[in-house]
Design a protein around this motif. Sequence first.
Motif, short mmCIF file in Angstrom:
data_model
loop_
_atom_site.label_atom_id
_atom_site.label_comp_id
_atom_site.label_asym_id
_atom_site.label_seq_id
_atom_site.Cartn_x
_atom_site.Cartn_y
_atom_site.Cartn_z
N ALA A 1 0.84 -1.20 0.00
CA ALA A 1 0.00 0.00 0.00
C ALA A 1 0.87 1.25 0.00
O ALA A 1 0.58 2.23 -0.71
CB ALA A 1 -0.93 -0.01 1.20
N GLU A 2 1.94 1.24 0.77
CA GLU A 2 2.88 2.36 0.80
C GLU A 2 3.51 2.57 -0.58
O GLU A 2 3.66 3.70 -1.04
CB GLU A 2 3.96 2.10 1.85
N MET A 3 3.88 1.49 -1.23
CA MET A 3 4.46 1.58 -2.57
C MET A 3 3.46 2.20 -3.54
O MET A 3 3.83 3.03 -4.38
CB MET A 3 4.91 0.20 -3.04
N GLU A 4 2.22 1.80 -3.42
CA GLU A 4 1.19 2.30 -4.32
C GLU A 4 1.00 3.81 -4.21
O GLU A 4 0.86 4.50 -5.22
CB GLU A 4 -0.14 1.59 -4.01
N VAL A 5 1.01 4.32 -2.98
CA VAL A 5 0.78 5.76 -2.79
C VAL A 5 2.03 6.59 -3.00
O VAL A 5 1.95 7.82 -3.02
CB VAL A 5 0.16 6.07 -1.40
N SER A 6 3.16 5.95 -3.15
CA SER A 6 4.41 6.72 -3.30
C SER A 6 5.00 6.60 -4.71
O SER A 6 6.20 6.83 -4.89
CB SER A 6 5.41 6.26 -2.25
N LEU A 7 4.20 6.32 -5.69
CA LEU A 7 4.69 6.16 -7.05
C LEU A 7 5.36 7.43 -7.59
O LEU A 7 6.23 7.35 -8.44
CB LEU A 7 3.56 5.73 -7.99
N ASP A 8 4.97 8.58 -7.08
CA ASP A 8 5.56 9.84 -7.54
C ASP A 8 6.74 10.30 -6.67
O ASP A 8 7.29 11.37 -6.91
CB ASP A 8 4.49 10.95 -7.56
N ASP A 9 7.10 9.52 -5.69
CA ASP A 9 8.19 9.87 -4.78
C ASP A 9 9.21 8.72 -4.79
O ASP A 9 9.06 7.73 -4.09
CB ASP A 9 7.64 10.08 -3.37
N VAL A 10 10.23 8.86 -5.60
CA VAL A 10 11.17 7.77 -5.84
C VAL A 10 11.83 7.30 -4.54
O VAL A 10 11.94 6.10 -4.30
CB VAL A 10 12.25 8.19 -6.87
N THR A 11 12.24 8.23 -3.69
CA THR A 11 12.91 7.84 -2.44
C THR A 11 11.97 7.05 -1.55
O THR A 11 12.34 5.98 -1.04
CB THR A 11 13.42 9.09 -1.71
N ARG A 12 10.78 7.55 -1.36
CA ARG A 12 9.79 6.86 -0.51
C ARG A 12 9.46 5.48 -1.09
O ARG A 12 9.35 4.50 -0.37
CB ARG A 12 8.55 7.73 -0.41
N TYR A 13 9.30 5.42 -2.41
CA TYR A 13 9.00 4.16 -3.06
C TYR A 13 10.14 3.16 -2.87
O TYR A 13 9.91 2.00 -2.55
CB TYR A 13 8.74 4.37 -4.56
N ASN A 14 11.37 3.61 -3.06
CA ASN A 14 12.53 2.72 -2.92
C ASN A 14 12.68 2.18 -1.50
O ASN A 14 13.05 1.02 -1.31
CB ASN A 14 13.80 3.43 -3.37
N ILE A 15 12.37 2.99 -0.52
CA ILE A 15 12.42 2.53 0.87
C ILE A 15 11.38 1.44 1.09
O ILE A 15 11.66 0.40 1.69
CB ILE A 15 12.22 3.71 1.85
N ALA A 16 10.18 1.66 0.59
CA ALA A 16 9.12 0.65 0.71
C ALA A 16 9.47 -0.61 -0.07
O ALA A 16 9.23 -1.73 0.39
CB ALA A 16 7.78 1.23 0.25
N ASP A 17 10.07 -0.44 -1.23
CA ASP A 17 10.46 -1.58 -2.06
C ASP A 17 11.52 -2.42 -1.33
O ASP A 17 11.43 -3.66 -1.33
CB ASP A 17 10.99 -1.10 -3.40
N ALA A 18 12.48 -1.76 -0.72
CA ALA A 18 13.50 -2.49 0.04
C ALA A 18 12.87 -3.24 1.21
O ALA A 18 13.23 -4.39 1.51
CB ALA A 18 14.57 -1.52 0.55
#
Length: 49
Positions: free
Chosen positions: A19-36
């Motif tokens: 869910a965090e990854m979904e809402v952070s698609l426009d924020d690369v840093t936030r997305y990468n943290i969630a992806d990790a």
Amino acid sequence: MAAQRISEDQLKALEETLAEMEVSLDDVTRYNIADARFHAIAATSSCRR
């Protein structure tokens, strides 16, 4: 392995992380943290006995 061994707590964390990854698609840093975090949960759950 992860799908077979994941605990309920890990599954909930995985769902929250997705869910965090979904809402952070426009924020690369936030997305990468969630992806990790996603990959860490998958790795940890695959090693669970």
